[in-house]
Design an enzyme around this catalytic site. Structure first.
Site, PDB file in Angstrom:
ATOM      1  NE  ARG A 138     -60.752 -28.856 -70.433  1.00  0.00           N
ATOM      2  CZ  ARG A 138     -60.463 -27.638 -69.965  1.00  0.00           C
ATOM      3  NH1 ARG A 138     -60.508 -27.398 -68.660  1.00  0.00           N
ATOM      4  NH2 ARG A 138     -60.114 -26.672 -70.798  1.00  0.00           N
ATOM      5  CG  ASP A 150     -80.078 -24.653 -38.686  1.00  0.00           C
ATOM      6  OD1 ASP A 150     -79.407 -24.207 -39.628  1.00  0.00           O
ATOM      7  OD2 ASP A 150     -81.196 -25.189 -38.834  1.00  0.00           O
ATOM      8  CD  GLU A 204     -79.006 -28.532 -37.802  1.00  0.00           C
ATOM      9  OE1 GLU A 204     -78.322 -28.178 -38.775  1.00  0.00           O
ATOM     10  OE2 GLU A 204     -80.043 -29.227 -37.894  1.00  0.00           O
ATOM     11  CE  LYS A 222     -78.240 -31.775 -40.736  1.00  0.00           C
ATOM     12  NZ  LYS A 222     -77.495 -30.493 -40.588  1.00  0.00           N
ATOM     13  CE  LYS A 228     -75.306 -27.885 -46.911  1.00  0.00           C
ATOM     14  NZ  LYS A 228     -75.924 -26.594 -46.511  1.00  0.00           N
TER      15      LYS A 228
END
Length: 279
Positions: A101, A218, A197, A168, A136
């Site tokens: 597994r 963006d 960004e 950002k 992410k």
């Protein structure tokens, strides 16, 4: 590109965590099998996929049985078809069962990332755009998934918060302006690339004036992307980002941007269906 040391460290940490989580104080089901028994097992694909994760699967079985024989029938990055053998294993029966597994969790997850990466990269292979991953990723599997992205034919964005700046909206607000944020970044780590960004063409002009190396567009409309390419005129690399999928990918690539970042490469993948069978 990930270096060998980074990969080795990630494999070791990931396998340690996987075996600790799954085996704990011991695999009681494996105790049903004679201690010195030996078996041959095959891991088989149940659907079409691009395979990735050799290093992780090998490390699982080698940790449990250093004498295990591992015969890969496909290479990293190969397509496999349903019912095709991926690898043949020969070793201690208990070790093979205990490792089944954890090893397949790595293979099915990383193969999912590689498959998604290959499908998207093949769709714009005739363009000059480079597809990038993002941060992410699944917790604890950052390096593993970025490796799988590369196996699938895409490229890695920054690995973490330490190897490049991505300024950002909240950074800009806290610093006071795009120019002030870029200036501060150059002072903090002059050798690191600086990406900003932006959300509109006015901010694009500010980022260009500040001397950003890369500018992330963006959620720009296609026409605004084309205008951004014209206005940047090679003064900074441009990266499109935001809600990109297989339907929007090609039109965005055709705007002339340099990069497209796609969070779905790592965060939306459905694990590939695999199974292990003893001969």
């Amino acid at each position: 590109m990930l270096d060998a040391k980074t990969l080795q460290e990630a494999v070791r940490a990931n396998v340690d965590a996987a075996l600790s989580e799954d085996v704990g104080a011991g695999d009681i089901s494996a105790l049903l099998i004679p201690e010195r028994g030996s078996s041959v097992a095959r891991i088989i694909a149940r659907e079409r996929a691009v395979i990735a994760g050799h290093l992780w699967a090998e490390a699982v079985f080698q940790r449990l049985d250093p004498a295990v024989k591992i015969d890969w029938r496909v290479q990293e990055g190969d397509w496999v078809e349903p019912d095709q053998a991926i690898v043949v294993l020969e070793g201690n029966s208990r070790a093979l069962l205990t490792g089944e597994r954890p090893a397949m969790n790595f293979l099915q997850t990383l193969s999912a990332t590689a498959t998604e990466s290959r499908l998207l990269s093949d769709g714009i292979a005739d363009t000059q755009v480079r597809l990038l991953d993002t941060r992410k990723t699944l917790p604890g599997l950052r390096v593993a998934q970025k490796h799988a992205v590369a196996v699938g034919g895409c490229s890695n964005h920054r690995i973490g918060l330490y190897d490049a700046f991505l300024i950002k909206e909240n950074h800009i607000t806290a610093c006071g302006s795009i120019v002030q944020a870029v200036t501060a970044a150059r002072a903090v780590a002059p050798d690191k690339p600086v990406e900003v960004e932006v959300e509109n063409l006015t901010e694009l002009e500010q980022a260009l004036s500040a001397g950003a190396d890369i500018i992330m567009l963006d959620n720009f409309a296609l026409e605004d992307m084309r205008l951004a390419v014209s206005r940047a005129a090679g003064k900074a690399k441009l990266e499109a980002s935001g809600g990109i999928n297989d339907q929007t990918l090609r039109p965005i690539a055709e705007t002339g941007v340099d990069y497209i970042s796609v969070g779905a490469l790592t965060k939306n993948c459905r694990a590939i269906d695999l199974s292990m069978r003893f001969d």
